[in-house]
Design a protein around this motif. Structure first.
Motif: not given
Length: 272
Positions: A130-132, A136-140, A212-217
Motif C-alpha cells: 500500500d505504497d504508490e 512505481a519504483k518496482k515498475f521502473k 494502475q494494476e494495483k487491485m483489492p484482494k
C-alpha cells in the motif's frame, strides 16, 4: 511446399483451443487463473475476442504459477499443446506460455531464431504494498530489465524508427552477453517480493501495465464470464480492473487506435 499462412480467424480458433486446454489443466490440478487485459475486455465488451485483436492473456496467482512451472517437466515431449518457459530454456520470456507446436509465429523485430508456435500468455499475479512510491519504483526496475531482455532478442538492423534500428546495432551485442535465465529470474524476484497472503493488494507486476494494476484482494474471488461461447474465470472486481486499465472500457476506440499484433502465423508443413 511452403508453410500455410493462417488467417486471423484460424489464429483465434487455435488460441481458443489453447485456452480450453489451459482450463482443462487448471481444473485437473486445481490451479487458479483469471482472464485479464484485452482478453477480459473482449469477454465483457464482445463476449469473445476484441474484433481487431487476436491475443489471449491470463493471470495466475504466484503459488499456482509456480505449480504450473513444475508441471512443465511432466508433459509429453511431443505434445501439440505444450507449456514452455525460461526455466526449461525453450522461451526467452520471464513468464509461461502455452503454445501450439504445429504452428510458427513470426514476430516483427524479433530475431527468427527465437520464434515459437502461436501461444497464450500466462502471467504471475503477485502481492502489492500500500505504497504508490514503492510500486512505481518496482515498475521502473521491471521496465529496465524487460528492455534489456527484449533488446537482446531483437532482429539486428530493424526497428520502428531509423534511430531505433541504428541503436540496436550497438545494444544487441551488449545485451546478448547477459544470461537470459538470470534476467528472467531477476524480473520474477522483483515481482514476487510481496507475497499475496501478506499483502493488502494484488496485481500483475511482471509484465503489467503499470501502477494502475494495483487491485483489492477481491480480485482473487472468481466469477465466470463468457468468451467465444465458453465460460472462463475472471476477477470479481472486473469492472474496477477494466476501468483502471482502460477508463470508459465499453466505449469503442477510434478506428486508428484499433491496433492488432504485428505478426504472421503459419501452420507447419505436414511431412508425412
Amino acid at each position: 511446399m511452403k508453410n500455410k499462412k493462417l488467417s486471423s480467424e484460424e489464429i483465434k480458433q487455435i488460441e481458443l483451443n489453447l485456452l480450453l486446454k489451459l482450463d482443462e489443466i487448471c481444473k485437473k490440478y486445481k490451479l487458479r487463473y483469471y482472464l485479464c487485459g484485452g482478453t477480459l475486455l473482449g469477454a465483457v465488451r464482445h463476449k469473445g475476442f476484441i474484433p481487431w485483436d487476436d491475443d489471449i492473456d491470463v493471470l495466475m496467482p504466484r503459488e499456482d504459477f509456480e505449480k504450473l512451472l513444475r508441471l512443465e517437466k511432466k508433459q509429453k515431449q511431443d505434445a501439440v499443446e505444450k507449456i514452455v518457459s525460461w526455466k526449461s530454456g525453450n522461451s526467452i520470456y520471464p513468464f509461461i506460455k502455452l503454445i501450439n507446436t504445429n504452428t510458427v509465429l513470426k514476430e516483427k523485430y524479433l530475431s527468427e531464431e527465437f520464434t515459437t508456435g502461436i501461444w497464450i500468455d500466462i502471467f504471475p499475479l503477485d502481492g502489492m504494498p500500500d505504497d504508490e512510491k514503492i510500486i512505481a519504483k518496482k515498475f521502473k526496475k521491471i521496465k529496465f530489465y524487460k528492455t534489456i531482455l527484449l533488446t537482446a532478442y531483437s532482429e539486428m538492423g530493424k526497428g520502428a524508427t531509423w534511430y531505433a534500428a541504428l541503436a540496436k546495432r550497438v545494444l544487441i551485442p551488449i545485451c546478448k552477453h547477459l544470461n537470459t535465465e538470470k534476467l528472467c529470474n531477476k524480473l520474477n524476484a522483483i515481482s514476487k517480493e510481496y507475497p499475496i497472503d501478506k499483502s493488502p493488494y494484488v496485481g500483475g507486476f511482471l509484465w503489467g501495465y503499470g501502477p494502475q494494476e494495483k487491485m483489492p484482494k477481491e480480485f482473487l474471488e472468481p466469477v465466470e464470464v463468457e468468451f467465444e461461447g465458453h465460460m472462463f474465470p475472471a476477477p470479481k472486481c472486473w469492472d474496477f480492473y477494466l476501468t483502471q486499465l482502460y477508463g470508459d472500457y465499453m466505449q469503442l476506440p477510434p478506428e486508428n487506435k484499433r491496433i492488432s499484433h504485428d505478426f504472421n502465423v503459419y501452420m507447419k508443413e505436414n511431412k508425412e
